[in-house]
Design a protein around this motif. Sequence first.
Motif, PDB file in Angstrom:
ATOM      1  N   LEU A 221       0.833  -1.212   0.000  1.00 46.47           N
ATOM      2  CA  LEU A 221       0.000   0.000   0.000  1.00 46.47           C
ATOM      3  C   LEU A 221       0.863   1.256   0.000  1.00 46.47           C
ATOM      4  CD1 LEU A 221      -2.885  -0.795   2.535  1.00 46.47           C
ATOM      5  CD2 LEU A 221      -3.033  -0.652   0.055  1.00 46.47           C
ATOM      6  N   LEU A 222       1.855   1.277   0.886  1.00 50.32           N
ATOM      7  CA  LEU A 222       2.751   2.429   0.945  1.00 50.32           C
ATOM      8  C   LEU A 222       3.486   2.603  -0.379  1.00 50.32           C
ATOM      9  CD1 LEU A 222       4.259   1.919   4.524  1.00 50.32           C
ATOM     10  CD2 LEU A 222       2.487   3.561   3.844  1.00 50.32           C
ATOM     11  N   GLY A 223       3.935   1.485  -0.941  1.00 46.57           N
ATOM     12  CA  GLY A 223       4.649   1.532  -2.211  1.00 46.57           C
ATOM     13  C   GLY A 223       3.777   2.050  -3.343  1.00 46.57           C
ATOM     14  N   ALA A 224       2.506   1.659  -3.362  1.00 49.10           N
ATOM     15  CA  ALA A 224       1.586   2.146  -4.402  1.00 49.10           C
ATOM     16  C   ALA A 224       1.430   3.655  -4.299  1.00 49.10           C
ATOM     17  CB  ALA A 224       0.232   1.453  -4.283  1.00 49.10           C
TER      18      ALA A 224
ATOM     19  N   PRO B 167      -9.171   4.597  -1.572  1.00 44.90           N
ATOM     20  CA  PRO B 167      -9.060   3.206  -1.132  1.00 44.90           C
ATOM     21  C   PRO B 167      -9.351   2.212  -2.262  1.00 44.90           C
ATOM     22  CG  PRO B 167     -10.142   4.498   0.561  1.00 44.90           C
ATOM     23  CD  PRO B 167      -9.994   5.395  -0.651  1.00 44.90           C
ATOM     24  N   GLY B 168     -10.293   2.534  -3.123  1.00 46.54           N
ATOM     25  CA  GLY B 168     -10.599   1.663  -4.267  1.00 46.54           C
ATOM     26  C   GLY B 168      -9.410   1.560  -5.220  1.00 46.54           C
TER      27      GLY B 168
ATOM     28  N   SER C 146      -5.954  -6.332  -3.597  1.00 49.49           N
ATOM     29  CA  SER C 146      -6.482  -6.619  -2.266  1.00 49.49           C
ATOM     30  C   SER C 146      -7.975  -6.328  -2.225  1.00 49.49           C
ATOM     31  CB  SER C 146      -5.783  -5.741  -1.216  1.00 49.49           C
ATOM     32  OG  SER C 146      -4.403  -5.959  -1.214  1.00 49.49           O
ATOM     33  N   SER C 147      -8.636  -6.893  -1.241  1.00 50.03           N
ATOM     34  CA  SER C 147     -10.053  -6.591  -1.052  1.00 50.03           C
ATOM     35  C   SER C 147     -10.192  -5.216  -0.405  1.00 50.03           C
ATOM     36  CB  SER C 147     -10.702  -7.637  -0.149  1.00 50.03           C
ATOM     37  OG  SER C 147     -10.256  -7.480   1.186  1.00 50.03           O
ATOM     38  N   GLY C 148     -11.336  -4.618  -0.594  1.00 50.09           N
ATOM     39  CA  GLY C 148     -11.602  -3.320   0.019  1.00 50.09           C
ATOM     40  C   GLY C 148     -11.504  -3.367   1.532  1.00 50.09           C
ATOM     41  N   ALA C 149     -12.006  -4.448   2.122  1.00 50.17           N
ATOM     42  CA  ALA C 149     -11.963  -4.581   3.580  1.00 50.17           C
ATOM     43  C   ALA C 149     -10.519  -4.671   4.076  1.00 50.17           C
ATOM     44  CB  ALA C 149     -12.751  -5.813   4.022  1.00 50.17           C
ATOM     45  N   ALA C 150      -9.688  -5.415   3.355  1.00 44.67           N
ATOM     46  CA  ALA C 150      -8.283  -5.542   3.764  1.00 44.67           C
ATOM     47  C   ALA C 150      -7.577  -4.197   3.653  1.00 44.67           C
ATOM     48  CB  ALA C 150      -7.578  -6.588   2.907  1.00 44.67           C
TER      49      ALA C 150
END
Length: 178
Positions: free
Chosen positions: A68-71, A81-82, A90-94
């Motif tokens: 996530l940080l890398g993205a 978030p989407g 990844s899933s939205g919840a994750a």
Amino acid sequence: MTAETSRGSGPRTDTVAAVVRQWQSVHPGLDTGPMEIIGRINRSAALLQQAEDAPLRRAGLSRPEFDLLGALRRTGHELTPGDLARETFSSGAAVTKRLKQLTERGLVERRVDSRDRRVAHLRLTDAGRDLVDGILPEQLAYETAVLSVLDGGMQSELASLLGELLTQLEGRLGALRV
């Protein structure tokens, strides 16, 4: 040469080879070629995930958190978030759970959209950017060490083959998800 032999050195002894031999003894007429490839990809992925990337672990991050940080770092702009879910598969919840943790650590900050308050825009904080930039060279060195069991030519060949497989799967399976 079959996938059951490795470059002239006789039968393979990895875990998947043993499973394939067992299936061949139970069903000698079945083509286990796909199992030899998919099984090895899955087993390799599982082992790499279990290794828990040492540099990330020292920084108190999981691989999905670092992704996530890398993205956020590599795209260079705010993401929703989407967007992050799509970028990291990844899933939205994750993503929501990880973002909560990363926000609490002061690595990510949210900005509410001025037109639609339901939409959040996320970006790295200075601390988040510094963490990613500090870990990335060490993480790449770690991954280089993991792959050092393969010479440069084998690494290039593997990357090319996996890239081709991924391109085909993303096209074929991606179309099925629509």
